[in-house]
Design an enzyme around this catalytic site. Structure first.
Site, PDB file in Angstrom:
ATOM      1  N   GLY A 181       0.810  -1.225   0.000  1.00 47.25           N
ATOM      2  CA  GLY A 181       0.000   0.000   0.000  1.00 47.25           C
ATOM      3  C   GLY A 181       0.832   1.258   0.000  1.00 47.25           C
ATOM      4  O   GLY A 181       0.423   2.290   0.521  1.00 47.25           O
ATOM      5  N   GLU A 240      -7.655  -7.433 -10.932  1.00 49.91           N
ATOM      6  CA  GLU A 240      -7.748  -6.300  -9.999  1.00 49.91           C
ATOM      7  C   GLU A 240      -9.065  -5.543 -10.198  1.00 49.91           C
ATOM      8  O   GLU A 240      -9.691  -5.113  -9.242  1.00 49.91           O
ATOM      9  CB  GLU A 240      -6.525  -5.375 -10.167  1.00 49.91           C
ATOM     10  CG  GLU A 240      -6.430  -4.335  -9.069  1.00 49.91           C
ATOM     11  CD  GLU A 240      -5.015  -3.803  -8.825  1.00 49.91           C
ATOM     12  OE1 GLU A 240      -4.028  -4.479  -9.195  1.00 49.91           O
ATOM     13  OE2 GLU A 240      -4.899  -2.718  -8.251  1.00 49.91           O
ATOM     14  N   ASP A 249       1.178  -0.782 -14.146  1.00 50.32           N
ATOM     15  CA  ASP A 249       1.855  -1.525 -13.080  1.00 50.32           C
ATOM     16  C   ASP A 249       2.171  -2.944 -13.528  1.00 50.32           C
ATOM     17  O   ASP A 249       3.291  -3.439 -13.379  1.00 50.32           O
ATOM     18  CB  ASP A 249       0.973  -1.572 -11.822  1.00 50.32           C
ATOM     19  CG  ASP A 249       0.739  -0.183 -11.252  1.00 50.32           C
ATOM     20  OD1 ASP A 249       1.344   0.780 -11.760  1.00 50.32           O
ATOM     21  OD2 ASP A 249      -0.058  -0.073 -10.295  1.00 50.32           O
ATOM     22  N   GLY A 252       2.341   2.520  -2.908  1.00 56.45           N
ATOM     23  CA  GLY A 252       2.486   3.065  -4.258  1.00 56.45           C
ATOM     24  C   GLY A 252       3.597   2.409  -5.064  1.00 56.45           C
ATOM     25  O   GLY A 252       3.960   2.886  -6.130  1.00 56.45           O
TER      26      GLY A 252
HETATM   27  P1  ADP Z   1       0.235  -1.050  -3.640  1.00 59.57           P
HETATM   28  O1  ADP Z   1      -0.041  -1.790  -4.903  1.00 59.57           O
HETATM   29  O2  ADP Z   1       0.614   0.365  -3.848  1.00 59.57           O
HETATM   30  O3  ADP Z   1       1.215  -1.744  -2.740  1.00 59.57           O
HETATM   31  P2  ADP Z   1      -2.506  -1.710  -3.179  1.00 59.57           P
HETATM   32  O4  ADP Z   1      -3.496  -1.264  -2.154  1.00 59.57           O
HETATM   33  O5  ADP Z   1      -2.845  -1.553  -4.610  1.00 59.57           O
HETATM   34  O6  ADP Z   1      -1.117  -0.982  -2.835  1.00 59.57           O
HETATM   35  O7  ADP Z   1      -2.170  -3.237  -2.958  1.00 59.57           O
HETATM   36  C1  ADP Z   1      -1.850  -3.700  -1.668  1.00 59.57           C
HETATM   37  C2  ADP Z   1      -2.631  -4.977  -1.413  1.00 59.57           C
HETATM   38  O8  ADP Z   1      -2.018  -6.074  -2.135  1.00 59.57           O
HETATM   39  C3  ADP Z   1      -2.555  -5.414   0.049  1.00 59.57           C
HETATM   40  O9  ADP Z   1      -3.536  -4.757   0.813  1.00 59.57           O
HETATM   41  C4  ADP Z   1      -2.817  -6.916  -0.079  1.00 59.57           C
HETATM   42  O10 ADP Z   1      -4.183  -7.161  -0.263  1.00 59.57           O
HETATM   43  C5  ADP Z   1      -2.082  -7.259  -1.387  1.00 59.57           C
HETATM   44  N1  ADP Z   1      -0.705  -7.708  -1.060  1.00 59.57           N
HETATM   45  C6  ADP Z   1       0.441  -7.066  -1.359  1.00 59.57           C
HETATM   46  N2  ADP Z   1       1.521  -7.757  -0.902  1.00 59.57           N
HETATM   47  C7  ADP Z   1       1.041  -8.861  -0.299  1.00 59.57           C
HETATM   48  C8  ADP Z   1       1.636  -9.968   0.400  1.00 59.57           C
HETATM   49  N3  ADP Z   1       2.949 -10.085   0.553  1.00 59.57           N
HETATM   50  N4  ADP Z   1       0.795 -10.920   0.886  1.00 59.57           N
HETATM   51  C9  ADP Z   1      -0.537 -10.819   0.729  1.00 59.57           C
HETATM   52  N5  ADP Z   1      -1.149  -9.805   0.105  1.00 59.57           N
HETATM   53  C10 ADP Z   1      -0.388  -8.828  -0.400  1.00 59.57           C
HETATM   54 MG    MG Z   2      -1.673  -1.385  -6.284  1.00 54.08          MG
END
Ligand code: ADP
Ligand code: MG
Length: 377
Positions: free
Chosen positions: A112, A150, A162, A114
């Site tokens: 989360g 997504e 992305d 970016g």
């Molecule tokens: P960003 O893509 O900027 O990191 P997003 O809100 O788009 O932020 O995506 C983050 C989400 O992706 C997390 O809330 C989770 O649901 C999922 N996620 C990311 N990394 C992991 C991980 N290592 N294990 C499980 N879920 C993950």
């Molecule tokens: Mg994202």
């Protein structure tokens, strides 16, 4: 629960996060963006299990779940939807191709922030399953189905940048991607003697998903209105700022500002690429500052912590440019800093940030690296 230590992997995938130098909120407006994959990654370990179910463990979240492959549906638990969505969409393209498997997910990508941990997760899963079951998906299919996952399972109407960067990234190259045609060009990522540094506000972008979709709608409204007069335009990003100006009195103020930002950001992205080609890093840095200004005042996706960091950097001569990166409302700034001064800058900024917000600032040094890859188990 899967045992991390005794798990014997058939294959291992490393899936990187991404940065975007400039062209923010531009992918879903059909313009040029300049992302790259980085050396911070999600690692996914896979084994086949000869059944009709899957078990998935995220060590970061300390959470695991089962999927019955005969009925893949959305879950109340967000992270599961990235996984469920990707499997669902692979099955649409190649019915029955995904069989039972177990997967352990470990990550050093901040979530989360970016840096697109979401695309890293989706594309790492698509790539891994493609290899494990010899499904025969090509890169573009993996990119698109990850995006579709997504949209339909998570509910974020993200663009394509992305996933594209995560799959197509190459060491020391930036990807100049036209999000309308998906044509792209690799350009050398040579900032020497400057380097890229991310500063993570540690503000979680909780508004990001809902506001993201609002921005998309606002851009659609602007484009439709402009198309009524000029049917030749297919995307907002291709419209020159001078044409957008004609609609100042016609569009609601907010919608007008969004459209003008997109158009100007597109022009800035072209200028930034030109600057890079001429090794004009100062000019490139100015484009980053310009981008932040637009995101802050016209696109309205920044927050006080991001603004503070960008403003703070403006008074430091060895920082050439800084801006918020990603969806906004938190997450990271991307900064172009003289390589010899990085530690000095981190220390100064951390102290100032702590004093101002009583919160910790994290720094992430990034190198530009290859996209999603299969590595030897
Ligand atoms: P960003 O893509 O900027 O990191 P997003 O809100 O788009 O932020 O995506 C983050 C989400 O992706 C997390 O809330 C989770 O649901 C999922 N996620 C990311 N990394 C992991 C991980 N290592 N294990 C499980 N879920 C993950
Ligand atoms: Mg994202």
């Amino acid at each position: 629960m899967l045992d991390v230590n005794s798990f014997e992997s058939d294959i291992i995938v490393e899936s990187p996060g991404r940065i975007n130098l400039i062209g923010e909120h531009i992918d879903y407006n059909g313009g040029l963006v300049l992302p790259a994959a980085i050396d911070k990654k999600i690692r996914l370990r896979y084994r086949k299990n000869d059944s009709d179910t899957c078990e998935i463990l995220s060590t970061n979240l300390k959470s695991s779940f089962h999927i019955d492959l005969s009925e893949i549906s959305r879950s109340e638990i967000e992270w599961q939807n990235y996984i469920r969505g990707v499997i669902y969409h692979i099955n649409i393209l190649k019915p029955g191709s995904v069989k039972g498997f177990d997967c352990i997910i470990e990550s050093n990508l901040p979530v989360g922030s970016g840096i697109s941990s979401s695309a890293a997760l989706e594309c790492g899963l698509a790539k891994g399953l493609n290899e494990l079951f010899d499904i025969g998906l090509n890169d573009l299919e993996m990119i698109k189905l990850s995006r579709d996952a997504e949209h339909s399972f998570v509910g974020t109407k993200c663009g394509i940048m992305d996933q594209f960067a995560v799959v197509k990234g190459q060491e020391n190259s930036l990807i100049l991607l036209d999000c309308n045609t998906l044509e792209y060009k690799l350009i050398p990522a040579d900032f020497s003697p400057y380097k890229l540094l991310l500063l993570n506000t540690n503000v979680s972008h909780s508004l990001a998903s809902s506001e993201y979709n609002v921005r998309r709608d606002e851009c659609d409204i602007a484009l439709s209105a402009i198309q009524k007069k000029y049917p030749k335009y297919v995307s907002l990003a291709e419209i020159e700022p001078e044409v957008i100006e004609e609609f100042r009195q016609v569009l609601p103020e907010k919608v007008f500002n969004r459209a003008l930002y997109v158009s100007e950001e597109q022009r800035r992205t072209r200028r930034a690429v030109q600057c890079l080609g001429q090794n004009d890093l100062k000019g490139f840095g100015d484009c980053l500052y310009g981008s932040h200004k637009g995101l802050r005042h016209m696109y309205d996706v920044s927050c006080k912590e991001l603004d503070f960091l960008v403003d703070f950097s403006k008074n430091i001569e060895y920082v050439l440019g800084s801006r918020m990166m990603g969806g906004g409302f938190g997450g990271c700034t991307i900064n172009l800093i003289h390589a010899n001064k990085i530690e000095d800058f981190i220390e100064k900024t951390k102290t100032a940030y702590q004093d101002k917000f009583e919160m910790e600032l994290s720094s992430i040094k990034v190198n530009i690296s290859d996209g999603v890859s299969i590595i030897d188990p």
